[in-house]
Write an enzyme that holds these catalytic residues in place. Sequence first.
Site, short mmCIF file in Angstrom:
data_model
loop_
_atom_site.label_atom_id
_atom_site.label_comp_id
_atom_site.label_asym_id
_atom_site.label_seq_id
_atom_site.Cartn_x
_atom_site.Cartn_y
_atom_site.Cartn_z
N TYR A 192 0.74 -1.22 -0.05
CA TYR A 192 -0.16 -0.16 -0.10
C TYR A 192 0.84 1.35 0.09
O TYR A 192 0.66 2.19 0.75
CB TYR A 192 -0.99 -0.14 1.20
CG TYR A 192 -2.13 0.83 1.07
CD1 TYR A 192 -3.30 0.56 0.17
CD2 TYR A 192 -2.17 2.21 1.92
CE1 TYR A 192 -4.17 1.60 0.24
CE2 TYR A 192 -3.06 3.02 1.69
CZ TYR A 192 -4.20 2.43 0.70
OH TYR A 192 -5.53 3.50 0.80
N SER B 264 3.05 3.96 -2.77
CA SER B 264 2.70 4.74 -3.91
C SER B 264 1.80 4.09 -4.95
O SER B 264 0.64 4.62 -5.29
CB SER B 264 3.98 5.37 -4.58
OG SER B 264 3.59 5.87 -5.76
N SER C 203 0.80 1.37 6.99
CA SER C 203 0.10 1.45 6.15
C SER C 203 -1.49 0.93 6.26
O SER C 203 -2.45 1.11 5.57
CB SER C 203 0.37 1.13 4.65
OG SER C 203 1.51 1.67 4.12
N HIS D 233 5.71 -4.02 -12.15
CA HIS D 233 7.03 -3.74 -12.62
C HIS D 233 7.73 -5.21 -12.66
O HIS D 233 7.55 -6.27 -11.87
CB HIS D 233 8.03 -2.79 -11.57
CG HIS D 233 9.31 -2.73 -11.96
ND1 HIS D 233 9.63 -2.34 -13.25
CD2 HIS D 233 10.41 -2.71 -11.33
CE1 HIS D 233 11.05 -2.38 -13.39
NE2 HIS D 233 11.57 -2.53 -11.97
N ASP E 151 13.02 0.93 -17.81
CA ASP E 151 12.56 1.27 -16.70
C ASP E 151 13.83 1.51 -15.88
O ASP E 151 14.09 2.83 -15.40
CB ASP E 151 11.51 0.54 -16.08
CG ASP E 151 10.97 1.44 -14.78
OD1 ASP E 151 10.08 2.32 -14.96
OD2 ASP E 151 11.42 1.03 -13.76
N GLU F 49 15.46 5.43 -14.95
CA GLU F 49 15.60 5.82 -13.58
C GLU F 49 17.09 6.35 -13.44
O GLU F 49 17.24 7.46 -12.86
CB GLU F 49 15.16 4.91 -12.53
CG GLU F 49 13.80 4.62 -12.66
CD GLU F 49 13.31 3.49 -12.04
OE1 GLU F 49 12.14 3.00 -11.65
OE2 GLU F 49 14.28 2.53 -11.66
N GLU G 181 17.77 28.68 -10.33
CA GLU G 181 18.14 28.30 -11.64
C GLU G 181 18.43 27.09 -11.96
O GLU G 181 18.40 26.52 -13.13
CB GLU G 181 19.39 29.28 -12.09
CG GLU G 181 19.32 30.90 -11.97
CD GLU G 181 18.43 30.99 -13.06
OE1 GLU G 181 18.17 30.46 -14.14
OE2 GLU G 181 17.67 32.37 -12.75
N GLU H 201 13.35 25.81 -11.43
CA GLU H 201 12.91 26.04 -12.78
C GLU H 201 13.16 24.89 -13.68
O GLU H 201 12.56 24.94 -14.67
CB GLU H 201 13.70 27.35 -13.38
CG GLU H 201 13.44 28.43 -12.68
CD GLU H 201 14.16 29.72 -13.47
OE1 GLU H 201 14.33 29.70 -14.91
OE2 GLU H 201 14.18 30.77 -13.06
#
Length: 340
Positions: A26, A28, A54, A109, A192, A196, A228, A232
């Site tokens: 439980y 993300s 969780s 995954h 994947d 990453e 900077e 941004e």
Amino acid sequence: MALNIYTDADAKTALLSGKKVAVLGYGSQGHAHANNLKDSGADVCVGLRKTSASWPKAEAAGLVVKETADAAAWGDIVMVLVPDELGQETWEKEIAPHIKAGEYLAFGHGFNFHFKKIVPPEDVNVFMVAPKGPGHLVRSEYEKGRGVPCLIAVGQDPAGDAKDIALAYASMIGGGRAAIIETSFREETETDLFGEQSVLCGGLTELIRAGYETLVEAGYNPEMAYFECLHEVKLIVDLIYEGGIANMRYSISNTAEYGDMTRGKRIIGPEARQAMKEILAEIQSGKFADEWMTEHQCGQPHFRELRTEGEHHPIEEVGAKLRGLMPWMQSQRIVDKSKN
């Protein structure tokens, strides 16, 4: 090779009617899968260790919660969404003794299945549904009536319907509102990990910190360096996300665009590209997977050291101070640790 791309119109969600879905984990992704499935009408429960922090969060969301082994025994479809490093021991101790021939073992995954850390019996169906975004976004987009694109793949298909079940599952967590793209366990896992390590997390964070450190060491204010080199980044990434690199270049000044195209390759030059090839080779060979599993089995000492080091970088202190001047950011947070 042409990709097969599907939407809700291609998914037969009725295939999940009468099937019990156990979502193990439980975090993300787990909270997003479980809540989206529940809201789509699936018969779902969450599998957790009794001591998990969780557990009350899942119950507060109105979900049925069982201990991991009990959930695995209950489910006709068992979706494994525990951290990669816990997958093998969870499989051996809490899933394998309870999964039956003809049932479905699913992954968010491909890591453990592709690198053979989990090897299910041949009479068990295996598929993957991997949203291309963090679980917090999978949930928030679903609640807005939208969806995050999902990848699906079939690893074992003794029943002959694993792809259709994967499509139905992906549709019920919102993927079909955007796109459901068919791939393979190998392709999803290796791309994947590469993304990453070389671009999205490893490459980006080191680029940000290197830029920040360069400016600060040259005598510029840390606050200016933060704006900077970190703040941004979101402005630029949003433009790229919306319409690609060309869209970003259309939106920035001519000065910025010229600097981009004439200086970027000096930062990401032959040395960086060679490092990317070496990183990809380590992923493809299974070297990285073995390294990470060994690190976990040893108690994660190096991982914890690196995490602590990162948390104490000066850019984090400066960033916390500056974000405190922008309170509206708190009301728009994607991550709420009290709920997921």
